[in-house]
Enzyme design. Structure first.
Site, PDB file in Angstrom:
ATOM      1  N   THR A  12      33.753  -9.490  57.039  1.00  0.00           N
ATOM      2  CA  THR A  12      34.873  -9.660  56.132  1.00  0.00           C
ATOM      3  C   THR A  12      35.809 -10.821  56.374  1.00  0.00           C
ATOM      4  O   THR A  12      36.464 -11.655  55.752  1.00  0.00           O
ATOM      5  CB  THR A  12      35.308  -8.460  55.689  1.00  0.00           C
ATOM      6  OG1 THR A  12      34.266  -7.530  55.228  1.00  0.00           O
ATOM      7  CG2 THR A  12      36.522  -8.476  54.685  1.00  0.00           C
ATOM      8  N   HIS A  35      34.841 -14.229  55.757  1.00  0.00           N
ATOM      9  CA  HIS A  35      34.970 -14.497  54.572  1.00  0.00           C
ATOM     10  C   HIS A  35      36.529 -14.694  54.042  1.00  0.00           C
ATOM     11  O   HIS A  35      36.829 -15.699  53.343  1.00  0.00           O
ATOM     12  CB  HIS A  35      34.361 -13.363  53.640  1.00  0.00           C
ATOM     13  CG  HIS A  35      32.821 -13.316  53.581  1.00  0.00           C
ATOM     14  ND1 HIS A  35      32.015 -14.359  53.085  1.00  0.00           N
ATOM     15  CD2 HIS A  35      32.205 -12.259  54.135  1.00  0.00           C
ATOM     16  CE1 HIS A  35      30.892 -14.067  53.370  1.00  0.00           C
ATOM     17  NE2 HIS A  35      30.665 -12.951  53.732  1.00  0.00           N
ATOM     18  N   CYS A  92      40.833   6.579  40.991  1.00  0.00           N
ATOM     19  CA  CYS A  92      41.175   7.473  41.925  1.00  0.00           C
ATOM     20  C   CYS A  92      41.051   8.837  41.544  1.00  0.00           C
ATOM     21  O   CYS A  92      40.731   9.789  42.057  1.00  0.00           O
ATOM     22  CB  CYS A  92      42.789   7.123  42.058  1.00  0.00           C
ATOM     23  SG  CYS A  92      43.164   5.968  43.512  1.00  0.00           S
ATOM     24  N   CYS A 102      40.031   1.649  43.013  1.00  0.00           N
ATOM     25  CA  CYS A 102      41.597   1.851  42.670  1.00  0.00           C
ATOM     26  C   CYS A 102      42.107   0.749  41.905  1.00  0.00           C
ATOM     27  O   CYS A 102      41.782  -0.477  42.485  1.00  0.00           O
ATOM     28  CB  CYS A 102      42.320   2.334  43.770  1.00  0.00           C
ATOM     29  SG  CYS A 102      44.005   2.462  43.644  1.00  0.00           S
ATOM     30  N   ARG A 143      18.474  -9.323  69.527  1.00  0.00           N
ATOM     31  CA  ARG A 143      18.832  -7.990  68.641  1.00  0.00           C
ATOM     32  C   ARG A 143      17.802  -7.404  67.991  1.00  0.00           C
ATOM     33  O   ARG A 143      17.904  -5.990  68.150  1.00  0.00           O
ATOM     34  CB  ARG A 143      19.602  -8.944  67.425  1.00  0.00           C
ATOM     35  CG  ARG A 143      20.802  -9.520  67.732  1.00  0.00           C
ATOM     36  CD  ARG A 143      21.490  -9.962  66.429  1.00  0.00           C
ATOM     37  NE  ARG A 143      22.667 -10.755  66.812  1.00  0.00           N
ATOM     38  CZ  ARG A 143      23.832 -10.879  65.731  1.00  0.00           C
ATOM     39  NH1 ARG A 143      23.569 -10.911  64.712  1.00  0.00           N
ATOM     40  NH2 ARG A 143      24.822 -11.549  66.186  1.00  0.00           N
ATOM     41  N   GLY A 196      25.502  -6.236  52.833  1.00  0.00           N
ATOM     42  CA  GLY A 196      26.209  -7.284  53.416  1.00  0.00           C
ATOM     43  C   GLY A 196      27.165  -7.868  52.585  1.00  0.00           C
ATOM     44  O   GLY A 196      26.850  -7.710  51.324  1.00  0.00           O
TER      45      GLY A 196
END
Length: 337
Positions: free
Chosen positions: A39, A42, A94, A102, A196, A257
């Site tokens: 993130t 991004h 919420c 929210c 990996r 993702g």
């Protein structure tokens, strides 16, 4: 204090900024470890919901060094992992147990200063005490693991389900372990980096398949009728688009993702209809810190092999470039160094 600042899209600076002030309902946390997340990449590319300038960072743990005047349940010296998702508690979502949507949502490191700094101020209500058995490195994984647990609560994993995961980065490798503990009979991982894939097998994958032209044949041999659950942990639109071809009738597809906010894919609505598919999104987390801490404290999820690099703030630019290139697993910063 020193902090990493994204001053503008694709612009990084190590700066000396004022120490955070502590409001009556907040605490100030001295950051021990903080993880770099996809993130953050991004945000760097202006593909997320942040404004600039911003101090990023939202995966962290540390020690409380200041307590607001209204706070009675935390003390200086307490070790905590703060939930970076800040909910108002009174809006429609919420009050409907959907706090991650929210209407007044704020995010540490996303809409307000984050943990790529020596200190960060957070509402005390967002903090979770850490047992002594959890290391600083584990503490910085509470937030990523809480995101995985939220995804598992969105899914329904039936005993014996075949699972296919695209991507064996840190989040994909946490998903491997979590899904093996949730009743799946197969957890198959597709990834282009062979090291990996080896780690995925070490952490519980029943089979691994190198990404490439031969992956379709290999996956058909493992699951001739397709997979009950297909998970994208890459955020890459081209990977997401072809992932549906491996989903069997009545299968569940999980978009885990984070793709760029302007990305799109082609998907046949007839296929969704014809195959009884369920498509599930999973945004962040929703009050899932407590089970994440419990899993880490009790050794259910092993995050130790997932940290490939640690670095002080002054080395951020170089390790961030490595992380963006896909040449690392989890990179954690130690702001105190």
């Amino acid at each position: 204090m020193q902090a990493i600042v994204f001053t503008a899209p694709e612009t990084v600076s190590l700066e000396r900024v004022p120490d955070p002030t502590c409001r009556p309902d907040e605490v100030v946390v001295q950051v021990a470890r903080t993880g770099i997340c996809g993130t953050d990449v991004h945000i760097y590319h202006n593909e997320y919901m942040s404004d600039f300038p911003i101090i990023p960072g939202h995966e962290f743990g540390g020690t409380i060094v200041e307590v607001g005047s209204d706070i009675t349940d935390f003390r200086v010296g307490d070790r905590v992992a703060p939930d970076p998702n800040l909910y108002c508690g009174h809006c429609y979502f919420c009050r409907n147990e959907q706090a991650n949507h929210c209407l007044n949502w704020q995010g540490v490191g996303i809409t307000r200063p984050g943990s790529f700094a020596e200190y960060v101020a957070v509402p005390a209500r967002a903090c979770y005490r850490l047992p002594d058995t959890i290391s600083d490195a584990q503490a910085a994984f509470v937030e990523p693991l809480a995101c995985v647990i939220h995804a598992l609560k969105r899914l329904r994993v039936w005993p014996g389900d075949e699972v296919l995961i695209f991507g064996a980065g840190p989040m994909g490798l946490i998903l491997v372990q979590a899904l093996r503990h949730s009743g799946a009979s197969q957890v198959v991982v597709v990834e282009k980096q062979l090291d990996r894939l080896a780690l995925a097998q070490q952490l519980g994958a029943t089979a691994v398949v190198p990404a490439g032209p031969e992956q379709t044949e290999a996956l058909r041999e493992l699951a001739p009728y397709g997979f009950a659950i297909v998970v994208d942990a890459t955020g890459v639109p081209a990977v997401i688009e072809q992932a549906f071809t491996y989903l069997k009738p009545r299968g569940q597809y999980l978009q885990f993702g984070v793709a760029p906010n302007n990305a799109s894919i082609k998907l046949s609505p007839y296929d969704v209809f014809r195959h009884d598919w369920v498509i599930i999104g999973s945004f962040a987390l929703c009050y899932t810190f407590q089970p994440a801490i419990a899993w880490l404290a009790n050794g259910v999820i092993d995050v130790t092999p997932l940290v490939s690099h640690t670095a002080p703030l002054r080395e951020f630019a170089s390790v961030f470039d490595l992380f963006r290139s896909g040449k690392t697993l989890k990179v954690q910063l130690e702001p105190g160094l």
